[in-house]
Scaffold this motif. Sequence first.
Motif, PDB file in Angstrom:
ATOM      1  N   SER A   8       0.855  -1.191   0.000  1.00 28.01           N
ATOM      2  CA  SER A   8       0.000   0.000   0.000  1.00 28.01           C
ATOM      3  C   SER A   8       0.888   1.237   0.000  1.00 28.01           C
ATOM      4  CB  SER A   8      -0.917  -0.014   1.230  1.00 28.01           C
ATOM      5  OG  SER A   8      -1.766   1.119   1.237  1.00 28.01           O
ATOM      6  N   LYS A  15       3.194   2.708  -5.680  1.00 28.10           N
ATOM      7  CA  LYS A  15       2.963   1.429  -5.001  1.00 28.10           C
ATOM      8  C   LYS A  15       2.772   0.276  -5.986  1.00 28.10           C
ATOM      9  CE  LYS A  15      -2.081   1.765  -4.323  1.00 28.10           C
ATOM     10  NZ  LYS A  15      -2.406   0.635  -5.186  1.00 28.10           N
ATOM     11  N   THR A  16       2.108   0.520  -7.123  1.00 28.85           N
ATOM     12  CA  THR A  16       1.917  -0.548  -8.106  1.00 28.85           C
ATOM     13  C   THR A  16       3.259  -0.996  -8.681  1.00 28.85           C
ATOM     14  OG1 THR A  16      -0.287   0.261  -8.695  1.00 28.85           O
ATOM     15  CG2 THR A  16       0.808  -1.174 -10.290  1.00 28.85           C
ATOM     16  N   THR A  17       4.127  -0.042  -8.975  1.00 29.80           N
ATOM     17  CA  THR A  17       5.458  -0.357  -9.493  1.00 29.80           C
ATOM     18  C   THR A  17       6.261  -1.145  -8.467  1.00 29.80           C
ATOM     19  OG1 THR A  17       5.401   1.697 -10.757  1.00 29.80           O
ATOM     20  CG2 THR A  17       7.537   0.624 -10.508  1.00 29.80           C
ATOM     21  N   ALA A  19       5.034  -2.979  -6.017  1.00 28.23           N
ATOM     22  CA  ALA A  19       4.436  -4.310  -5.889  1.00 28.23           C
ATOM     23  C   ALA A  19       4.934  -5.229  -6.997  1.00 28.23           C
ATOM     24  CB  ALA A  19       2.909  -4.207  -5.921  1.00 28.23           C
ATOM     25  N   GLU A  37      -4.033  -7.807  -8.515  1.00 31.51           N
ATOM     26  CA  GLU A  37      -4.549  -6.433  -8.628  1.00 31.51           C
ATOM     27  C   GLU A  37      -6.001  -6.408  -8.190  1.00 31.51           C
ATOM     28  OE1 GLU A  37      -3.555  -3.488 -11.986  1.00 31.51           O
ATOM     29  OE2 GLU A  37      -5.453  -4.352 -12.604  1.00 31.51           O
ATOM     30  N   ILE A  44      -0.783  -3.319 -13.655  1.00 34.56           N
ATOM     31  CA  ILE A  44       0.210  -4.396 -13.745  1.00 34.56           C
ATOM     32  C   ILE A  44       0.461  -4.760 -15.199  1.00 34.56           C
ATOM     33  CG2 ILE A  44       0.605  -6.832 -13.231  1.00 34.56           C
ATOM     34  CD1 ILE A  44      -0.869  -6.323 -10.553  1.00 34.56           C
ATOM     35  N   ASP A 143      -1.259  -5.688  -4.974  1.00 26.35           N
ATOM     36  CA  ASP A 143      -1.241  -4.242  -5.182  1.00 26.35           C
ATOM     37  C   ASP A 143      -2.535  -3.722  -4.564  1.00 26.35           C
ATOM     38  OD1 ASP A 143      -0.974  -1.644  -6.049  1.00 26.35           O
ATOM     39  OD2 ASP A 143      -1.584  -2.075  -8.106  1.00 26.35           O
TER      40      ASP A 143
END
Length: 326
Positions: A8, A15-17, A19, A37, A44, A143
């Motif tokens: 998070s 954060k997505t990158t 993860a 996701e 993603i 994510d």
Amino acid sequence: MSRFHVVSGKGGTGKTTVAAALALALAAEGKRTLLVEVEGRQGIAQLFETQALPYAERKIAVAPGGGEVHALAIDAELALLDYLQMFYKLGGAGRALKKLGAIDFATTIAPGLRDVLLTGKACEAVRRKDKGGRFVYDHVVMDAPPTGRITRFLNVNDEVAGLARVGPIHNQAQAVMRVLKSAETAVHLVTLLEEMPVQETVDGVAELRAAGLPVGGVVINMVRPALLDETAVDVVANGQRPAVAKALSRAGLGGAQRGGPADLLIDPLLEEAREHTERVALERSGRAEISGLGLPTYELELLGDGVDLAGLYRMARGLRKQGVAS
């Protein structure tokens, strides 16, 4: 070591990158990782330069050492159909409900139901075993939603278990919370060395701890290099104009006399240097606050050209070098 990694962070911290990079790092040396996701943004798929993820687990990358990263975009409506089939054996009746719009209605109107389905599907992947009794995935990385709502998102099953005292819903909610509050789970927070993200990280850790949810580590993303050493910072802080003029002169930019070529560069350079030193001071303060949390901390450098697939692998290597997978 934890097997379920929930990532998070405040919006804009990457954060997505992180993860995705974490999933690659954990999959190294022959491991299998599932990257999940839950927000429907298909971030993603964009990072891995592949087609949009369906509601089905699919291999999207090979990690160093032959490991595999699989990915899944959890759709709350389809997860509810799975749930109805699992506990009530509705089969065709469940599909009919979807056609009538009942599934969409339920996931929209029922408080917390969507989050229950998303966390439940991810925890099922964590617990799943093959015929030989081995876990299908060595690690599951989610994510997750931003820091501001991560605690409520993860803790929703506690509320559901309290509302439904008996039956399959109660049992399922309790099973999910057993995973989320166990040593199998680690909630990692992504931040930047800026005032707002750092403060939100500190608040997020406090909320997670108060809810009894296991906090993993803090990933400081997009760390910029320090351009000035301590001596240069001291020169700027004390406004040592003559020292800068002499340095420019030694660099072949003209004499240090007033009004000369070197002299004209001094004020703009000092201004840029002052801005840099202010940023360095802010970053030091942020690091001190993060250090005060008493959590493992990892740093990822700023990639000047943005994050492409090669950059993602570079970030994964950085995490492994810092011991995130050990």
